[in-house]
Design an enzyme around this catalytic site. Sequence first.
Site, mmCIF file in Angstrom:
data_model
loop_
_atom_site.group_PDB
_atom_site.id
_atom_site.type_symbol
_atom_site.label_atom_id
_atom_site.label_comp_id
_atom_site.label_asym_id
_atom_site.label_seq_id
_atom_site.Cartn_x
_atom_site.Cartn_y
_atom_site.Cartn_z
ATOM 1 N N ASP A 38 0.806 -1.217 0.000
ATOM 2 C CA ASP A 38 0.000 0.000 0.000
ATOM 3 C C ASP A 38 0.838 1.264 0.000
ATOM 4 O O ASP A 38 0.330 2.355 -0.247
ATOM 5 C CB ASP A 38 -0.853 0.033 1.277
HETATM 6 C C1 BGC Z 1 0.225 1.029 5.779
HETATM 7 C C2 BGC Z 1 -0.785 2.094 6.110
HETATM 8 C C3 BGC Z 1 -1.979 1.944 5.213
HETATM 9 C C4 BGC Z 1 -2.527 0.562 5.459
HETATM 10 C C5 BGC Z 1 -3.852 0.375 4.814
HETATM 11 C C6 BGC Z 1 -0.432 -0.282 6.041
HETATM 12 O O1 BGC Z 1 0.413 -1.334 6.012
HETATM 13 O O2 BGC Z 1 1.405 1.190 6.484
HETATM 14 O O3 BGC Z 1 -0.300 3.373 6.125
HETATM 15 O O4 BGC Z 1 -2.948 2.927 5.444
HETATM 16 O O5 BGC Z 1 -1.576 -0.438 5.237
HETATM 17 O O6 BGC Z 1 -4.040 -0.600 3.926
HETATM 18 C C1 NOJ Z 2 -2.006 -3.692 5.276
HETATM 19 C C2 NOJ Z 2 -3.126 -3.848 4.317
HETATM 20 O O1 NOJ Z 2 -4.285 -4.271 4.995
HETATM 21 C C3 NOJ Z 2 -2.774 -4.828 3.224
HETATM 22 O O2 NOJ Z 2 -3.797 -4.855 2.272
HETATM 23 C C4 NOJ Z 2 -1.462 -4.487 2.600
HETATM 24 O O3 NOJ Z 2 -1.158 -5.453 1.626
HETATM 25 C C5 NOJ Z 2 -0.366 -4.376 3.627
HETATM 26 N N1 NOJ Z 2 -0.770 -3.425 4.637
HETATM 27 C C6 NOJ Z 2 0.970 -3.969 3.024
HETATM 28 O O4 NOJ Z 2 1.010 -2.633 2.686
#
Ligand code: BGC
Ligand code: NOJ
Length: 741
Positions: free
Chosen positions: A483
């Site tokens: 993300d």
């Molecule tokens: C990220 C966040 C993000 C989240 C949502 C996380 O692993 O570090 O900043 O908002 O994933 O999917």
């Molecule tokens: C947390 C999110 O829920 C997931 O969808 C994503 O793949 C990981 N963060 C890595 O960014």
Amino acid sequence: MKFGHFDDDAREYVITTPRTPLPWINYLGSEAFFSLVSHTAGGYSFYKDAKLRRITRYRYNNVPADSNGRYYYIKEGSTIWNPGWQPTQTELDFYECRHGLGYSIITGKKNGLAARLELFVPVGDNCEIDRLVLTNESDVPKSFTVFSYVEFCLWNAVDDSTNFQRNFSTGEVEVEGSTIYHKTEYRERRDHYALFTVNTPIDGFDTSRDAFLGAWRSNANPEVVENGRCTNSVAHGWAPVGVHQVNVTLQPGESRSLIFVLGYIENPEDEKWAAPGVINKTRAQAMAARYATDAQVDAALARLHAHWNNLLSTYAVRSSDEKLDRMVNIWNQYQCMVTFNMSRSASYYESGTGRGMGFRDSCQDLLGFVHLIPARARERILDIAATQFPDGSAYHQYQPLTKKGNMDIGSGFNDDPLWLIAAVYAYLGETGDYSILDEPVDFDNDHSLAQPLLEHLRRSFGYLRTHKGPHGLPLIGRADWNDCLNLNCFSDTPGESFQTTGPSEGPVAESVFIAGMYVKYGNEFAEILDSTAHTDEAAAVRAEVAEMEHTVLTAGWDGSWFRRAYDAYGHVVGGQECEEGQIFIEPQGMCVMAGIGVNTGEAVTALQSVKDKLDTKYGIVLLQPAYTKYHLELGEISSYPPGYKENAGIFCHNNPWVSCAETVVGHGDRAFEIYKKTCPAYIEDISEIHRTEPYVYSQMVAGCDAATFGEAKNSWLTGTAAWTFVDVSQYILGIQPTLAG
Ligand code: BGC
Ligand code: NOJ
């Protein structure tokens, strides 16, 4: 250092001191009523939706940590204590918390009085049972007073913690007999209320928090408990609470149990009232009557145990390694089920008010529970697919209550569509139920657009086939699995969303990781087509896949490992030429799992590079070298301090990908070594470093660049649960459900 131990026969983790590094929690409930309970009885309850139907109040990021919950105070003489230590923190003579499958048992002893608190949510009912068993272990008679305490949330957890100008005036309760009813907003638009009751006549009650605590006090030293007497307060606005007073006398050796029920009731519109202004309590009384005796509670507990025995009997291993058996047979599968129930909504790190269900998260979670509850996996697949757009792309999130896609984060995460293929393949492999492919499923929740599920898979694959960049690799869009790799964002304004700022449709930035998925899940799609007599189409898909494989081994290959991406300027991300972020974990795991470079040597070389450059004693970090400055063209990934989260943290979710990949090239021992590094049972001994619960996975462990190397965060709700189960069950232990059987 350890703060407890596993009890595998009971399938429990036994915490032996309240002073754990962080709150160590458990989940109660698996259908509609859920509770989070920490080892000191902290936490909260909700019905179905942790944001919209919050039953009890919790203050995240509070000090001291985790200081609201369902608390039971015992006052004997001038000594006031809680069986779970919090919130009075009175030193106990004995303390123990057993977290089990869907229940927790907290025992405290003080001055010869034992208090054992059993907490669980019964199967098929909307309540939490707290059975408090008091035993006089001394040789003199004892008289003492028990006070219960819960603080009600005014239903919408966001509104409850922000809209004080209204909420300080809306709170309403009723008290009848031993039952406290929380009925805020029931007068007008709500059809539901909460109850808190106990199976015995009470010696007093309070429903006003101010009356119970007293001015300028907290729940660590409530005035009412200090005085030993409730005030029978009735809350009007401010903060409604539920407090019962029960005076108890016990002879030496004598026990008494008090059964408290915290419940949620819905009444049909025409059955809301018993009399003007008086709520209809029929359903609440029936609920209380279901748990009025120890025999009833024992029976409900037996049903709960049977429920879990049944679930965990599907896949089990017996090996010479008790830690492996414990994780595979108990805790890993348990965490998969909790993740299925909660998605990423409510944990001690997810406030329950943020995200909906993630498209990619839910598809991947399914890989970990499809064998446990195939019928619900089927339903989940159809729900997810119904949020897909007609062009094959997807809403990134949808709401569990409405099952509709939401625009909070929009769409354009170009890995999303392929995860649907992964989920459907896993379902077919597990069940052989091909009828699911013929199910008509909406696009964008619009019935008029419905098509068979197979058509959804076709569009998933088609979306990536038609969205490639200059090198022929898939365009990344807003981000892929990572993300925080926001190659089309360019955010320079504080507070802006890294994911939704900037043009998601960037025509240049490409992802090698998605290319790996395209190959792996493209092949799975081709298999599905073959088994449904779409042979020509299967061949066309395989031709596409072969071309992508070639592209990955050319444009995607850096010499010793797979590159990560190309940014919006066409520059390499994750290659030797990069100053920071030269090598990333994700494409190494995914491309090798897809079989890319297995016959030509690149796969083994890439995995060796992972070992040489990314491996640490606590697991494999996401990238190296960590980003030390903010890269506008890379986005959120470079916003984290080195070693944390996606910036070179040990992101547990993709460690199993590398472990799976090692088995693909025949390195079983290395695969198991990787598995063990992040596996809770194997690192229990360093709980003081790891800090989160030693029985479940956390999303991330601080990497070697961090000051707190080895410290975990974000326990429980993570795709790590599903992927480690896939790794250990399918790749390491080798039971692989395929379409052929
Ligand atoms: C990220 C966040 C993000 C989240 C949502 C996380 O692993 O570090 O900043 O908002 O994933 O999917
Ligand atoms: C947390 C999110 O829920 C997931 O969808 C994503 O793949 C990981 N963060 C890595 O960014």
